[in-house]
Design a protein around this motif. Sequence first.
Motif, PDB file in Angstrom:
ATOM      1  N   ASN A 188      36.797 -74.955  67.584  1.00 28.53           N
ATOM      2  CA  ASN A 188      36.006 -73.605  67.102  1.00 28.53           C
ATOM      3  C   ASN A 188      34.286 -73.523  67.670  1.00 28.53           C
ATOM      4  N   ALA A 205      33.436 -72.251  59.411  1.00 29.54           N
ATOM      5  CA  ALA A 205      34.872 -72.567  59.976  1.00 29.54           C
ATOM      6  C   ALA A 205      35.666 -73.556  58.921  1.00 29.54           C
ATOM      7  N   SER A 237      35.105 -67.378  56.427  1.00 28.42           N
ATOM      8  CA  SER A 237      35.650 -68.125  58.116  1.00 28.42           C
ATOM      9  C   SER A 237      37.187 -67.030  58.422  1.00 28.42           C
TER      10      SER A 237
END
Length: 382
Positions: free
Chosen positions: A17, A37, A106
Amino acid sequence: MTELQASLKGAGKLSLNWGYLNAIANGTSAIDLGALALRNLDDARQFVREYGFDLDEPAAAALIRRAHCEAVEFIRGTFLDPDQAGLIPAEVSEPEEVLQLLVYASLRGQQVDARRMWACAVLKVMHGIFYIDNNLKLRHFHAIRAQVFGTLDEVIRHDGERHYLTDGDICLPLLHYDRKDNKGRGSILLKLLQKAAYLAADIFDHLGVRLVFATRCECLLALRTLQRAHLLSVTNVDAERTRNTLLDLDAAKQVFCKYRAQLEHAEGYPLDLLRQMDAELAEIAQPQTRCDNPHSGSGFNSMQVTVRKMIHVQQLDAAPEQDYDVGFFFEYEIQLMDEASYQRSLSGPASHEEYKRRQVDTARTRVFGRDLLRWIEGQHAG
């Protein structure tokens, strides 16, 4: 015991990410992120555990729920108009499990972007609430307040309704004396949400005083009085937080030296002479611009000094050989103003109301982010 072997093969695809890792590596504040994330609820539970909450403890879950409710109400009451309160999705404002917000924050995609942005906004405010609730210094606030004002009360005296600043030598009459005994929880939270680190330890005006005199030259003498009483010294002033838009010290020195003999020999309190000195000071002084507070309006003039005071509290679990109580430094503010500057602060761009409005605008932009602000505007237009 399972033998460890070096490997890059995992159960899923090897992916990074980049946005989230960039925020960690380059110091982007959490309040400026547009997403987290986390992959699922198990991931969220581990995140919360490392954050500091043991979800096996009922009290921890209750604290999280209370913070969530407070955050939602804060957003509705501070950042939204009454007719916008319903814009927060029910999944975010009333989730079955608060941890689900971490997963919502997320997930990206056209159908869930609004939910993600609202979840992020609520989590940002919750983060600020947790910092306030876990600031150990504020747990000793009553002791802090008593010790800070115990010292100030020695030099700020009152006779009936009049207040004076005195070091036992000269005695300066105050036009106004404002004392801040406690910064409200909502004000602390609002201030945190403007800061990159948004740590409760970075709030310096929980306590403080504003001393208003008739003239700027009296503010200069007040500075001397506080210095002679040792409330201000080069060792206890946070130099990086000094804000002076009031006094050009070089110009003030010229004026003071010119009139010092007259001040010393004046009969009674020489207010007219001090006003004359102020008039000359205004003619030769250079504008003072050391004020990096973006929310202060034009025309706001003051000298603001942040003072560190050592606070002592009794340590209940002290070792037997420890024969002195625990000390830590706490910072509070002293602000000096003249009458003209004070009057300007009551209305217009320099007023507290305008200052607060600018604070709210900054915090709203940081908490919502520009994408959510555009989404809200779109709902209103629709």
